[in-house]
Scaffold this active site. Structure first.
Site, PDB file in Angstrom:
ATOM      1  N   GLY A  72      19.440  82.628 -42.770  1.00  0.00           N
ATOM      2  CA  GLY A  72      19.765  84.017 -43.056  1.00  0.00           C
ATOM      3  C   GLY A  72      21.221  84.359 -42.829  1.00  0.00           C
ATOM      4  O   GLY A  72      21.812  85.132 -43.587  1.00  0.00           O
ATOM      5  N   ASN A 152      15.855  94.150 -36.797  1.00  0.00           N
ATOM      6  CA  ASN A 152      15.341  93.017 -36.039  1.00  0.00           C
ATOM      7  C   ASN A 152      15.037  93.353 -34.586  1.00  0.00           C
ATOM      8  O   ASN A 152      14.263  92.646 -33.940  1.00  0.00           O
ATOM      9  CB  ASN A 152      16.346  91.859 -36.088  1.00  0.00           C
ATOM     10  CG  ASN A 152      17.731  92.261 -35.643  1.00  0.00           C
ATOM     11  OD1 ASN A 152      18.327  93.189 -36.178  1.00  0.00           O
ATOM     12  ND2 ASN A 152      18.261  91.570 -34.644  1.00  0.00           N
ATOM     13  N   GLN A 180      13.873  89.739 -41.294  1.00  0.00           N
ATOM     14  CA  GLN A 180      12.695  90.099 -40.499  1.00  0.00           C
ATOM     15  C   GLN A 180      11.549  90.631 -41.361  1.00  0.00           C
ATOM     16  O   GLN A 180      10.385  90.505 -40.999  1.00  0.00           O
ATOM     17  CB  GLN A 180      13.070  91.150 -39.450  1.00  0.00           C
ATOM     18  CG  GLN A 180      14.010  90.667 -38.374  1.00  0.00           C
ATOM     19  CD  GLN A 180      13.416  89.607 -37.472  1.00  0.00           C
ATOM     20  OE1 GLN A 180      12.200  89.468 -37.353  1.00  0.00           O
ATOM     21  NE2 GLN A 180      14.260  88.823 -36.834  1.00  0.00           N
ATOM     22  N   SER A 200      15.052  83.944 -44.261  1.00  0.00           N
ATOM     23  CA  SER A 200      15.148  82.727 -43.456  1.00  0.00           C
ATOM     24  C   SER A 200      13.769  82.157 -43.180  1.00  0.00           C
ATOM     25  O   SER A 200      12.827  82.896 -42.871  1.00  0.00           O
ATOM     26  CB  SER A 200      15.860  83.046 -42.138  1.00  0.00           C
ATOM     27  OG  SER A 200      16.060  81.877 -41.380  1.00  0.00           O
ATOM     28  N   GLY A 201      13.643  80.824 -43.274  1.00  0.00           N
ATOM     29  CA  GLY A 201      12.341  80.176 -43.147  1.00  0.00           C
ATOM     30  C   GLY A 201      11.700  80.271 -41.784  1.00  0.00           C
ATOM     31  O   GLY A 201      10.484  80.433 -41.665  1.00  0.00           O
ATOM     32  N   HIS A 202      12.484  80.199 -40.724  1.00  0.00           N
ATOM     33  CA  HIS A 202      11.886  80.102 -39.391  1.00  0.00           C
ATOM     34  C   HIS A 202      11.359  81.438 -38.868  1.00  0.00           C
ATOM     35  O   HIS A 202      10.793  81.488 -37.773  1.00  0.00           O
ATOM     36  CB  HIS A 202      12.861  79.462 -38.390  1.00  0.00           C
ATOM     37  CG  HIS A 202      13.976  80.352 -37.957  1.00  0.00           C
ATOM     38  ND1 HIS A 202      14.070  80.872 -36.688  1.00  0.00           N
ATOM     39  CD2 HIS A 202      15.058  80.815 -38.614  1.00  0.00           C
ATOM     40  CE1 HIS A 202      15.167  81.599 -36.577  1.00  0.00           C
ATOM     41  NE2 HIS A 202      15.789  81.589 -37.737  1.00  0.00           N
ATOM     42  N   THR A 238      23.986  68.277 -50.769  1.00  0.00           N
ATOM     43  CA  THR A 238      22.670  67.720 -51.068  1.00  0.00           C
ATOM     44  C   THR A 238      21.571  68.625 -50.522  1.00  0.00           C
ATOM     45  O   THR A 238      21.623  69.055 -49.370  1.00  0.00           O
ATOM     46  CB  THR A 238      22.533  66.311 -50.448  1.00  0.00           C
ATOM     47  OG1 THR A 238      23.551  65.480 -50.989  1.00  0.00           O
ATOM     48  CG2 THR A 238      21.168  65.721 -50.748  1.00  0.00           C
ATOM     49  N   CYS A 326      20.506  86.205 -31.031  1.00  0.00           N
ATOM     50  CA  CYS A 326      21.906  85.838 -31.271  1.00  0.00           C
ATOM     51  C   CYS A 326      22.855  86.463 -30.261  1.00  0.00           C
ATOM     52  O   CYS A 326      24.014  86.098 -30.187  1.00  0.00           O
ATOM     53  CB  CYS A 326      22.318  86.252 -32.689  1.00  0.00           C
ATOM     54  SG  CYS A 326      21.313  85.465 -33.965  1.00  0.00           S
TER      55      CYS A 326
END
Length: 394
Positions: A72, A152, A180, A200-202, A238, A326
């Site tokens: 993100g 968030n 979020q 964001s994936g996590h 990649t 963060c």
């Protein structure tokens, strides 16, 4: 520690078993580089394409509008920096809010040093953007409005559709940090008039180190990472195939389970809110009472320090936070809580708890009892609380 209750899902989530299972073959079996021309690499290429299509379907977007990133924060940086560069001939004014994630705020500060002007909008006591203030802030040289979908820290959901309408009525691009919100709330980019969206994936039971930026077709966003021709020449490097596969599976899972999952989270969330507010005096809920993320709770307890509360909760097997992960090393109170009007001494006593579908009401009973016991102990050692109680006994 006999019990473990994880309530920091806004910081990160546990990767779902089906996500991990989907990723594994792309580490050791189908490990080809998607950019290679031989048949073996085709399996990786097909997997990347499938995940891109899954994410696009979730947003009501086109597959060629989804660009994979490392998360993100990168997506937020890309949206702001590349827009600033691409549209600087039109103007150098950007609008955001005082309660954004630091991935936006620090990027905005960086752009200010480069000669751009940034307007930071105030929010009301619930953390909601004031639409009239937004309208008044628009200038002829405004090129971008970037306002998060949901906060968030305090969970408040913004009037995103109205913000998007205002932006487009004035010919301005609209970006939203949905890190979020994506997977917790149904989001269709056309319905909300969104030109760019970060995720964001996590945050939705996917892997760390992978995210995406949705860029509406026709938006003149330039390359963010220079090098090869990956991501249609806009983001070189990649492809992280296992991560992309995991993200696609996590999105598929989140969309399928959203209704049942969020209904459960809301029920459990509200159960704890009522219990804590009813049993612990001098406590306030931060953020909008109902128009908030299904899994978000944020309390402020007067006369205590949030850091001490977190440490003692950890000793009880409970993982929470005082705000964004963060900024966990900072001694300053949350910029979000200050922006909604809390004084420093109350903002310092904050606790954010973010649920998953695995959390039960029985877990919340344990958590509420632990919070009550710890808050009482911390207040018993507080001279401020002692003075306050003496005054109110007279």
């Amino acid at each position: 520690m006999s019990k473990f209750i994880y309530l920091d899902n806004a910081a990160t989530t546990k990767a779902a078993p089906e996500v991990v299972e989907a990723m594994l073959p792309y580490f050791t079996e189908d490990y080809g580089n998607p950019s290679s021309v031989y048949e073996f690499a085709g399996k990786s290429r097909e997997a990347v394409t499938k995940s891109r299509e899954t994410i696009a379907d979730a947003l009501g977007a086109q597959a060629n509008e989804i660009y994979f990133t490392a998360g993100g924060s990168e997506a937020d940086n890309w949206a702001l920096k590349a827009t600033a560069e691409a549209y600087e001939s039109k103007g150098k004014h950007i609008i955001t809010t005082k309660i954004e994630h630091h991935a936006i705020l620090h990027t905005a500060e960086y752009l200010e040093k480069k000669g751009y002007e940034v307007t930071y909008l105030d929010v009301d006591e619930n953390g909601v953007v004031k639409l009239e203030e937004l309208k008044k802030s628009i200038r002829p040289d405004t090129i971008l409005i970037s306002i998060m979908f949901a906060n968030n820290e305090i969970g408040t959901i913004q009037p995103v559709k109205e913000i998007g309408e205002i932006a487009h009525a004035n010919g301005i691009l609209f970006h939203t940090d949905a890190v979020q919100a994506f997977g917790q709330i149904p989001i269709k980019v056309d319905e909300f008039h969104i030109d760019m969206l970060s995720a964001s994936g996590h945050k939705l039971n996917g892997p760390k180190g992978i995210g995406f930026l949705y860029i509406r077709k026709g938006v003149k966003i330039r390359s963010f990472v220079h090098g090869g021709a990956q991501e249609r020449k806009r983001r070189a490097g990649t492809e992280n195939v296992p991560g992309i596969v995991g993200l696609g599976k996590a999105v598929e899972r989140a969309m399928t389970s959203m209704g049942k999952r969020t209904a459960h989270e809301i029920e459990v969330r509200d159960y704890l809110i009522e219990k804590v507010l009813g049993e612990i005096p001098y406590t306030r809920l931060n953020g909008h009472r109902t128009n908030r993320l299904p899994n978000n709770i944020n309390f402020s307890f007067q006369f205590i320090e949030g850091e001490s509360l977190l440490i003692m909760l950890d000793m009880e097997g409970i993982c929470g936070s005082s705000g964004s992960a963060c900024t966990s090393g900072s001694l300053d109170p949350s910029h979000v809580l200050l922006a909604i009007g809390l004084p420093h001494e109350i903002a310092h006593g904050s606790l954010r708890l973010t649920l998953s579908e695995e959390i039960t009401k029985e877990d919340m009973d344990y958590v509420a009892d632990a919070i009550k016991r710890i808050v009482e102990r911390l207040r018993s050692m507080s001279p401020l609380y002692e003075d306050f109680m003496k005054k109110h006994r007279k």
